[in-house]
Scaffold this motif. Structure first.
Motif, PDB file in Angstrom:
ATOM      1  N   THR A  50     -15.867  -3.770   7.638  1.00 19.58           N
ATOM      2  CA  THR A  50     -15.691  -5.148   7.199  1.00 19.58           C
ATOM      3  C   THR A  50     -14.799  -5.932   8.146  1.00 19.58           C
ATOM      4  O   THR A  50     -15.137  -7.034   8.569  1.00 19.58           O
ATOM      5  N   THR A  51     -13.662  -5.350   8.503  1.00 22.21           N
ATOM      6  CA  THR A  51     -12.673  -6.077   9.306  1.00 22.21           C
ATOM      7  C   THR A  51     -12.754  -5.786  10.795  1.00 22.21           C
ATOM      8  O   THR A  51     -12.210  -6.535  11.597  1.00 22.21           O
ATOM      9  N   GLU A  53     -11.201  -3.385  12.084  1.00 19.64           N
ATOM     10  CA  GLU A  53      -9.912  -2.764  12.388  1.00 19.64           C
ATOM     11  C   GLU A  53     -10.099  -1.272  12.682  1.00 19.64           C
ATOM     12  O   GLU A  53     -10.833  -0.578  11.991  1.00 19.64           O
TER      13      GLU A  53
END
Length: 185
Positions: A50-51, A53
């Motif tokens: 999603t991010t 990261e």
């Protein structure tokens, strides 16, 4: 996703996995030797889908002498920088661990589930609670992953051994670029 991460996600030989927070190498990269900048970085790289990261990081893929053009002796003579540092190679497989959303997660170079993760977990659970807490705390504090050589008697390699062992190798910052810190400096 950042531009570099997007390149990895869009690579023909790397895909975003549905499994927890990782980029998975396609089988072709491993079995057929189709390595490129993205697949070399994707080895042991776990990413939040999603991010974008980085959640866990291992070493870039590395090659034996003569396995790739850049590892031919004639090219190594031009590119190797001295002094060299040699480390003992233990006779196991690569384990990776990092704190993700408050949980200390263990993995192999491509998954957080399966037989080899179970071998790793079996040995990891033999550590004292203080040692496990210390690794988790350091991982959170420094946003890093720990790499381990996992020696399990069910997965013997070239050299035989008679007991399970876990050897910590490095602490690697959770970033897309491999940015290990030289502990000998």
């Amino acid at each position: 996703l950042g531009q570099t991460l997007a390149q990895v996600a869009g690579s023909d030989t790397v895909k975003l996995s549905r499994e927890q927070q990782r980029i998975e190498r396609e089988i072709a990269a491993f079995e057929k030797g189709i390595w490129d900048t993205e697949t070399i970085k994707a080895r042991g790289l776990f990413v939040d889908q999603t991010t974008g990261e980085i959640k866990m990081r291992s070493y870039n893929k590395f090659f034996a002498i003569g396995e790739q053009e850049e590892t031919q002796i004639s090219n190594l003579k031009k590119s190797v920088k001295f002094p060299l540092v040699a480390h003992k190679k233990y006779n196991g497989f690569l384990g990776i661990a990092s704190t993700i959303n408050g949980e200390f997660v263990i993995a192999t170079k491509s998954t957080t589930e399966g037989e080899y993760v179970d071998y790793f977990r079996e040995i990891f659970e033999q550590l004292s609670q203080k040692e496990k807490d210390q690794l988790k705390d350091l991982s959170e504090k420094h946003d890093c992953s720990f790499t381990f050589e996992v020696e399990h008697t069910s997965d013997r390699h070239i050299i035989d051994f008679d007991k399970n062992a876990l050897t910590i190798l490095d602490a690697i910052p959770n970033s897309f670029e491999f940015d290990g810190i030289d502990i000998d400096s």
